[in-house]
Scaffold this motif. Structure first.
Motif, PDB file in Angstrom:
ATOM      1  N   ASN A  87       0.708  -1.309   0.149  1.00 27.67           N
ATOM      2  CA  ASN A  87       0.155   0.046  -0.027  1.00 27.67           C
ATOM      3  C   ASN A  87       0.733   1.262  -0.158  1.00 27.67           C
ATOM      4  OD1 ASN A  87      -2.579  -1.279   0.132  1.00 27.67           O
ATOM      5  ND2 ASN A  87      -2.164  -1.757   2.222  1.00 27.67           N
ATOM      6  N   LYS A  88       1.926   1.146   0.762  1.00 24.96           N
ATOM      7  CA  LYS A  88       2.756   2.374   0.628  1.00 24.96           C
ATOM      8  C   LYS A  88       3.394   2.607  -0.580  1.00 24.96           C
ATOM      9  CE  LYS A  88       7.283   3.958   2.719  1.00 24.96           C
ATOM     10  NZ  LYS A  88       8.184   3.588   3.622  1.00 24.96           N
ATOM     11  N   GLU A  89       3.805   1.580  -1.354  1.00 29.70           N
ATOM     12  CA  GLU A  89       4.274   1.825  -2.840  1.00 29.70           C
ATOM     13  C   GLU A  89       3.517   2.136  -3.852  1.00 29.70           C
ATOM     14  OE1 GLU A  89       8.093   1.203  -5.357  1.00 29.70           O
ATOM     15  OE2 GLU A  89       7.686   1.452  -3.096  1.00 29.70           O
ATOM     16  N   VAL A  90       2.025   1.596  -3.693  1.00 26.20           N
ATOM     17  CA  VAL A  90       1.153   2.317  -4.347  1.00 26.20           C
ATOM     18  C   VAL A  90       0.720   3.532  -4.391  1.00 26.20           C
ATOM     19  CG1 VAL A  90      -1.459   1.890  -4.751  1.00 26.20           C
ATOM     20  CG2 VAL A  90      -0.255  -0.088  -4.467  1.00 26.20           C
ATOM     21  N   LEU A 100      -4.371  -8.800  -9.043  1.00 23.65           N
ATOM     22  CA  LEU A 100      -4.079  -7.545  -8.998  1.00 23.65           C
ATOM     23  C   LEU A 100      -5.175  -6.816 -10.095  1.00 23.65           C
ATOM     24  CD1 LEU A 100      -2.162  -5.454  -8.004  1.00 23.65           C
ATOM     25  CD2 LEU A 100      -0.859  -5.515  -9.919  1.00 23.65           C
ATOM     26  N   ASN A 101      -5.353  -7.549 -11.378  1.00 24.57           N
ATOM     27  CA  ASN A 101      -6.418  -7.273 -12.286  1.00 24.57           C
ATOM     28  C   ASN A 101      -6.685  -8.550 -13.140  1.00 24.57           C
ATOM     29  OD1 ASN A 101      -4.197  -7.407 -14.313  1.00 24.57           O
ATOM     30  ND2 ASN A 101      -3.713  -5.351 -13.833  1.00 24.57           N
ATOM     31  N   SER A 145       4.033  -4.343 -12.654  1.00 24.73           N
ATOM     32  CA  SER A 145       4.023  -5.133 -11.804  1.00 24.73           C
ATOM     33  C   SER A 145       5.192  -5.855 -11.105  1.00 24.73           C
ATOM     34  CB  SER A 145       2.947  -6.454 -11.871  1.00 24.73           C
ATOM     35  OG  SER A 145       1.641  -5.964 -11.865  1.00 24.73           O
ATOM     36  N   MET A 146       6.327  -6.093 -12.197  1.00 30.66           N
ATOM     37  CA  MET A 146       7.629  -6.734 -11.991  1.00 30.66           C
ATOM     38  C   MET A 146       8.175  -5.572 -11.133  1.00 30.66           C
ATOM     39  SD  MET A 146       8.325  -8.986 -15.192  1.00 30.66           S
ATOM     40  CE  MET A 146       9.972  -9.049 -15.003  1.00 30.66           C
ATOM     41  N   LEU A 186      -0.477   4.375  -8.071  1.00 27.16           N
ATOM     42  CA  LEU A 186      -0.876   3.232  -9.186  1.00 27.16           C
ATOM     43  C   LEU A 186      -2.308   3.017  -8.761  1.00 27.16           C
ATOM     44  CD1 LEU A 186       2.329   1.190  -9.450  1.00 27.16           C
ATOM     45  CD2 LEU A 186       1.589   2.739 -11.101  1.00 27.16           C
ATOM     46  N   PRO A 187      -3.019   2.535  -9.426  1.00 26.34           N
ATOM     47  CA  PRO A 187      -4.424   2.153  -9.336  1.00 26.34           C
ATOM     48  C   PRO A 187      -4.420   0.880  -9.043  1.00 26.34           C
ATOM     49  CG  PRO A 187      -3.999   2.237 -11.693  1.00 26.34           C
ATOM     50  CD  PRO A 187      -2.742   2.645 -11.230  1.00 26.34           C
TER      51      PRO A 187
END
Length: 207
Positions: free
Chosen positions: A83-86, A109-110, A142-143, A91-92
């Motif tokens: 969540n911190k990186e998002v 993730l999707n 994502s990578m 990023l959505p």
């Protein structure tokens, strides 16, 4: 005529039994040396004591060397990093359809990207796996995202270099037949392709 003086000879500390036992417990190599130099016990007993003390000293070292540390102590710790990186990258992303089993936690993730967390009996996360299908940019993002959260000290340029070292942007590289590994700050990144599953990117710690 001078009176005779009886002088009691003191035993040097390194020849005392308690000193030997102290080092056998604290640091066996020194204790073993003292035991043999002091000549205590019979030779057979010294050999047995040496074997026991050596095992007492070596086994914990072997245990530490062969035990792989987890990426995260629990899933909550992973989610905090996620969540911190998002938030920082705006990023959505969010994890949905989370399914927890005995040794894995699977989330989407999707539609194209699935995360799998391999956990131990205590819930510690030892490996993160991203499975991506299709050719969407979300796979690459994502990578890079997983590299960033597992190696937070890396700059965006460093993250890009890891992706480059994995030969992600090398169109001539045949992932169907090969796989690539990159280690950065004791984190191993592995990239391979499976015809049925798609792109498989895994992250784990190395000793």
């Amino acid at each position: 005529m001078q009176p005779e003086t009886n002088l009691k000879r003191r035993t040097p500390i390194f020849q005392k039994a308690w000193f030997m036992w102290f080092w056998l417990i604290v640091f066996p190599p020194v204790g073993i040396l003292l035991m043999w130099r002091q000549g205590r016990f019979t030779k057979v007993k010294r050999i047995v004591a040496t074997l026991i003390a050596t095992a007492y000293f070596v086994f914990p070292i072997i245990a530490v060397m062969t035990t792989t540390l987890p990426l995260y102590n629990n899933q909550k710790e992973f989610l905090v990093a996620f969540n911190k990186e998002v938030k920082e990258l705006k990023l959505p992303y969010s994890l949905e359809n989370v399914k927890k089993e005995d040794e894995t936690i699977t989330s989407k993730l999707n539609d194209d990207v699935t995360f799998i967390e391999n956990i131990d009996d205590n819930g510690a996360v030892h490996e993160l796996i991203m499975v991506g299908q299709g050719e969407g940019t979300d796979i690459v993002l994502s990578m890079g995202f997983l590299i960033g959260i597992t190696n937070p000290d890396l700059s965006q340029k460093d993250v890009g270099q890891v992706l480059k070292d994995l030969r992600l942007f090398d169109e001539s590289y045949k992932y169907q037949k090969n796989e690539t590994n990159v280690e950065k700050n004791k984190i191993r990144y592995n990239l391979k392709y499976d015809q049925d599953a798609g792109v498989i990117f895994s992250v784990s710690k190395v000793n």
